[in-house]
Design a protein around this motif. Structure first.
Motif, PDB file in Angstrom:
ATOM      1  N   TYR A 196       0.857  -1.195   0.000  1.00 22.16           N
ATOM      2  CA  TYR A 196       0.000   0.000   0.000  1.00 22.16           C
ATOM      3  C   TYR A 196       0.891   1.242   0.000  1.00 22.16           C
ATOM      4  O   TYR A 196       1.868   1.295   0.753  1.00 22.16           O
ATOM      5  N   PRO A 197       0.536   2.258  -0.802  1.00 20.91           N
ATOM      6  CA  PRO A 197       1.406   3.432  -0.852  1.00 20.91           C
ATOM      7  C   PRO A 197       1.130   4.427   0.279  1.00 20.91           C
ATOM      8  O   PRO A 197       1.647   5.534   0.273  1.00 20.91           O
TER       9      PRO A 197
ATOM     10  N   PHE B 261      -1.371   6.857  -5.735  1.00 20.80           N
ATOM     11  CA  PHE B 261      -2.346   6.299  -4.791  1.00 20.80           C
ATOM     12  C   PHE B 261      -3.494   5.552  -5.470  1.00 20.80           C
ATOM     13  O   PHE B 261      -4.078   4.651  -4.882  1.00 20.80           O
ATOM     14  N   MET B 262      -3.833   5.966  -6.701  1.00 20.11           N
ATOM     15  CA  MET B 262      -5.039   5.465  -7.363  1.00 20.11           C
ATOM     16  C   MET B 262      -5.199   3.938  -7.371  1.00 20.11           C
ATOM     17  O   MET B 262      -6.260   3.430  -7.020  1.00 20.11           O
ATOM     18  N   PRO B 263      -4.141   3.183  -7.769  1.00 17.36           N
ATOM     19  CA  PRO B 263      -4.336   1.721  -7.830  1.00 17.36           C
ATOM     20  C   PRO B 263      -4.779   1.148  -6.481  1.00 17.36           C
ATOM     21  O   PRO B 263      -5.544   0.189  -6.429  1.00 17.36           O
TER      22      PRO B 263
ATOM     23  N   PHE C 264     -14.031   1.412  -7.871  1.00 17.04           N
ATOM     24  CA  PHE C 264     -13.516   2.796  -7.794  1.00 17.04           C
ATOM     25  C   PHE C 264     -13.004   3.255  -9.155  1.00 17.04           C
ATOM     26  O   PHE C 264     -12.321   2.530  -9.864  1.00 17.04           O
ATOM     27  N   ASP C 265     -13.350   4.476  -9.490  1.00 13.86           N
ATOM     28  CA  ASP C 265     -12.963   5.030 -10.784  1.00 13.86           C
ATOM     29  C   ASP C 265     -12.570   6.495 -10.587  1.00 13.86           C
ATOM     30  O   ASP C 265     -13.106   7.169  -9.700  1.00 13.86           O
TER      31      ASP C 265
END
Ligand SMILES: Cc1cc2nc3c(=O)[nH]c(=O)nc-3n(C[C@H](O)[C@H](O)[C@H](O)COP(=O)(O)OP(=O)(O)OC[C@H]3O[C@@H](n4cnc5c(N)ncnc54)[C@H](O)[C@@H]3O)c2cc1C
Length: 427
Positions: free
Chosen positions: A300-301, A347-349, A358-359
């Motif tokens: 996780y970032p 962070f998106m992925p 999630f989009d």
């Protein structure tokens, strides 16, 4: 007495409340154009509530904070919902905020590890002897008493996430304090923490406190005769000065402090923080989870995902869903210099792991907040290294997050230390 307070955070304002009530003339200097410091918030035009820049809540054990609110007569504006906290295990999140849910947590299996986890937790809840615990690192203590499995699964990720390169050096009293004083019900103020800060600042003004916003203090010097000189563009003289900034800033604005006190300030270690706040069209955790504890080794970032609107209603934000992704980081970490877009790309992925649907189109807006002073690092025998509130310069006092101990820093302890400093200044 004429008293100056540097900083209109919760600590500075709490001190001002007591000092002004005791009949003194208090001026607060604040470099920002708002009160509230690290607990401040912001608001979109269609929101009724503000949202904190860095996620914030209170615990039911936060007595100094709740006592102050009671004295101000605003206890009816404090809310204590019971949001859900979850822990990661094998690709899934499991509730982890009561003894029963901890007992059912599959991450520790059903044998000796769970028993050790339970006994260690019980011991830490019952003991008050933090002075013995500060002599040893949390890493060494937990390895010895909880065992390698329990430590690596439950406690090491928390220490790594909060303290990065220092995680093996943090003392066990810090971990004890977290386990001892936390509650499952979490509190907030109606309208958000910024609403509390604004109301408090307004009350102080009504009492006669002068709050000078956008006024940065550049230096503090002992006056040639008596008292202290404060330079914030204009040099003024005060009988007493209380500084509530970071230790490094105090060292910079008051280089006349004796060498050993200055060195003590500069030796204190702390972590910074970078937090992204997002306003979304949809709820990310459909199970209604508020706080996701995330292990860094799973890639996780960030350290925590916090869905604020699973704690307070999205109705307060015009139906927007508010989510934070935050991390504690050492100075110089790349996140501090990344643009909002770069950070979002990074962070998106991870957002898809909380909700596969999630989009990017869910995002109304993002904000990124950072501070290089977010979390003091308490090393072994920290109590011996805490700078005194009363500094060696007559009339100059210092009350900061770095002196909050053995408890973990927070607005509650900012109020406690601010009021303690006020008592010393009045003595
Ligand atoms: C990521 C994160 C999460 C947190 N979560 C929680 C939580 O859930 N619950 C909780 O209770 N607490 C939480 N905290 C901690 C809490 O925000 C702090 O403990 C508290 O706000 C500290 O208050 P303070 O008054 O001591 O300092 P600050 O809030 O830092 O106030 C110091 C003030 O001094 C001002 N200042 C600095 N330099 C100057 C200068 N030269 N001249 C004039 N003014 C100056 C600053 O602008 C600031 O307003 C969190 C903090 C962070 C970073």
């Amino acid at each position: 007495m004429k008293i100056a307070i540097i900083g209109a955070g919760f600590g500075g304002m709490a001190a001002a409340f007591d000092l002004q009530r005791a009949g003194h003339k208090v001026t607060i200097f604040e470099s920002a154009d708002y009160a509230g410091g690290l607990a401040s918030g912001f608001k979109e035009p269609h929101w009724n509530w503000s949202v904190e820049k860095f996620y914030h809540h209170w615990f039911q054990t936060d007595k100094p904070m709740l006592d102050l609110i009671r004295e101000l007569g605003w206890e009816d504006q404090v809310l204590f919902p019971r949001p859900l906290t979850v822990m990661y295990h094998a690709g899934q999140f499991h509730p982890f905020d009561s003894v029963l849910k901890m007992a059912l947590f599959p991450g520790l299996g059903w044998g000796v590890d769970k028993i050790r986890f339970g006994f260690v937790g019980l011991f830490l809840r019952l003991t008050d002897n933090w002075k013995a615990l500060e002599k040893i690192t949390a890493d060494a203590w937990m390895l010895k008493w909880a065992g390698k499995n329990v430590y690596q699964k439950m406690w090491e990720p928390l220490l790594v996430g909060k303290f990065g390169p220092y995680y093996k050096e943090v003392n066990m009293a810090w971990l004890w304090a977290r386990i001892k004083a936390r509650t499952t019900r979490l509190g907030t103020f109606q309208g958000g923490f910024q609403n509390f800060a604004d109301k408090f600042a307004e009350r102080l003004r009504m009492m006669g406190v002068e709050i000078r916003l956008q006024t940065r203090v550049k230096f503090i010097k002992p006056a040639p005769d008596k008292g202290l000189l404060v330079d914030a563009g204009l040099i003024e003289s005060f009988d007493r000065v209380l500084v509530t900034t970071s230790p490094y800033l105090l060292a910079r604005i008051c280089p006349d402090l004796p060498e050993n006190y200055l060195q003590g300030l500069l030796k204190l270690k702390s972590m910074g923080a970078v937090v992204m706040a997002l306003s979304l069209k949809r709820q990310i955790s459909e199970q209604g989870y508020y706080w996701f504890n995330l292990p860094k080794e799973e890639g996780y970032p960030f350290l925590a995902l916090v869905e604020h609107t699973n704690f307070v209603s999205p109705e307060n934000f015009g139906g927007d869903h508010i989510v934070y992704a935050g991390d504690y980081l050492e100075e110089g970490h790349e996140y501090f210099s990344m643009s909002e877009d770069q950070l979002l790309e990074r962070f998106m992925p991870a957002f898809k792991k909380f909700n596969p649907a999630f989009d990017k189109n869910w995002i109304n807006k993002i904000w990124v907040f950072s501070t290089n002073y977010a979390q003091p690092v308490p090393l072994v025998n920290h109590s011996k290294n805490i700078p005194s509130i009363e500094t060696p310069i007559a009339g100059l006092y210092f009350a900061s997050m770095s002196q909050v101990y053995p408890w973990d820093r927070g607005t509650n302890f900012a109020v406690e230390i601010g009021r303690r400093a006020a008592r010393l200044m009045l003595a």
